[in-house]
Design a protein around this motif. Structure first.
Motif, mmCIF file in Angstrom:
data_model
loop_
_atom_site.group_PDB
_atom_site.id
_atom_site.type_symbol
_atom_site.label_atom_id
_atom_site.label_comp_id
_atom_site.label_asym_id
_atom_site.label_seq_id
_atom_site.Cartn_x
_atom_site.Cartn_y
_atom_site.Cartn_z
ATOM 1 N N GLY A 8 -10.661 -38.160 -2.145
ATOM 2 C CA GLY A 8 -10.389 -38.805 -0.863
ATOM 3 C C GLY A 8 -10.863 -40.236 -0.865
ATOM 4 O O GLY A 8 -10.085 -41.164 -1.057
ATOM 5 N N ASP A 9 -12.187 -40.438 -0.663
ATOM 6 C CA ASP A 9 -12.696 -41.811 -0.600
ATOM 7 C C ASP A 9 -13.257 -42.300 -1.924
ATOM 8 O O ASP A 9 -13.640 -43.454 -2.042
ATOM 9 N N LEU A 10 -13.315 -41.456 -2.936
ATOM 10 C CA LEU A 10 -13.835 -41.777 -4.267
ATOM 11 C C LEU A 10 -15.288 -42.248 -4.226
ATOM 12 O O LEU A 10 -15.687 -43.150 -4.940
ATOM 13 N N ALA A 11 -16.089 -41.631 -3.365
ATOM 14 C CA ALA A 11 -17.530 -41.892 -3.382
ATOM 15 C C ALA A 11 -18.051 -41.596 -4.778
ATOM 16 O O ALA A 11 -17.700 -40.587 -5.392
ATOM 17 N N TYR A 12 -18.903 -42.464 -5.284
ATOM 18 C CA TYR A 12 -19.316 -42.475 -6.693
ATOM 19 C C TYR A 12 -20.723 -41.902 -6.855
ATOM 20 O O TYR A 12 -21.650 -42.303 -6.156
#
Length: 327
Positions: free
Chosen positions: A245-249
């Protein structure tokens, strides 16, 4: 999802520019296909000191629950991506810099895991993943060649620590558009094993929101355990997790390191990580064997706290409770 949906090159650029979480691309490359591209130049090392890298982790390799890479600016630094658009399937030199709050390029970094800066590029549908190794010019400009196979929205991550006493690790993210005609791809299904170049990697353990959990990845080849993994970036494995979704790392590192007198060179590589939230994640494990780096990818589902927790999570929680209440 309507498989007939297609977007133009212009639309793909607009998608990436506005940071949409809708992903496009094809399931190709070493992280998603049994047969990767012929060359892995993006993985090859050019030497350097194999120093330790906490990557936002605390002792024992446990990562902070805070999600990284969601912002282009943080702690007075900004990721300036000079090539925000590239063409699918064409080798392109990506140029970028990290600017301080006065607009000057950052030129002083702490080396972590043999590098001043780690640069990750992933498609928004998480089917394409590249761990690249850029070079820095004296003026603070970074460059690296990359060939991204599928069109659509991508996210580029710069993971670094500015030089200076008390500096902490930072992960910045910027959108990247890859133009061409494309078709959306679904997130790969949840599986406990992955195949790459004849290697089989199995995953044992589960992530939990806000709690440290151990993940064990075991590498085998032709049914036999691989016991001679080679160090890559100062460890026997390198793990990156991206939230769908938001590509939180989430950047974590193994428990133990080569030549510490305890850690074996396979077949098992152990990590401790904390998921910032519930949801679907893609895990990308880089490992080196016989001089070549390969990437195994997994989709994992992190349930909300107390809702449908996995057996591994429940057992880990019970073990922790037993230890904290022991006499």
């Amino acid at each position: 999802m309507n498989t007939g949906l297609r977007i133009s090159a212009f639309a793909a650029a607009i998608v990436a520019t506005f940071g949409t979480a809708y992903g496009v691309g094809a399931s190709i490359g070493p992280v998603v296909a049994e047969k990767p591209p012929a060359a892995h130049d993006e993985h090859k090392e050019t030497g350097g000191d194999e120093a330790g890298h906490d990557g936002g982790a605390d002792e024992g390799g446990a990562a902070s629950a805070a999600a990284g890479g969601l912002q282009i600016s943080e702690s007075g630094y900004t990721l300036a991506l000079d090539t925000p658009r590239v063409v699918a399937g064409k080798s392109t030199v990506l140029r970028f810099s990290v600017k301080d709050d006065s607009g000057r390029n950052l030129t002083s970094y702490e080396r972590e895991h043999g590098k001043e800066l780690h640069f990750i590029v992933a498609s928004r549908d998480l089917t394409v993943y590249r761990h690249l190794h850029p070079t820095r010019a004296g003026d603070g400009t970074w460059t690296v060649a990359a060939k991204l196979p599928a069109a659509g929205g991508y996210r580029a991550f710069a993971d670094f620590k500015p030089a200076g006493k008390g500096a902490t690790g930072i992960t910045l993210g910027a959108d990247l558009a890859v133009s061409s005609t494309s078709e959306p791809a679904a997130l790969p299904s949840v599986r406990a094993s992955a195949e790459v170049d004849g290697y089989r990697v199995t995953l044992d353990g589960a992530l939990a929101p806000g709690k440290a959990r151990e993940l064990k990845l075991t590498v085998s080849k032709d049914g036999e355990p691989v016991t001679d993994l080679q160090p890559y970036l100062g460890a026997y494995g390198h793990l990156v997790a991206l939230r769908a979704g938001d590509l939180a790392y989430l950047h974590v590192h193994p428990n133990g390191e080569p030549d510490d007198g305890v850690t074996e060179p396979g077949p098992e590589v152990s990590f401790t990580a904390t998921a910032p939230s519930s949801g679907a994640y893609r895990l990308f494990l880089d490992f080196q064997h016989k001089g070549e780096v390969r990437t195994a990818a997994f989709t994992v589902d992190v349930p909300a706290a107390g809702a449908g927790a996995s057996k591994e999570s429940q057992e880990s929680e019970e073990s922790e409770e037993g230890e904290s209440h022991g006499h």
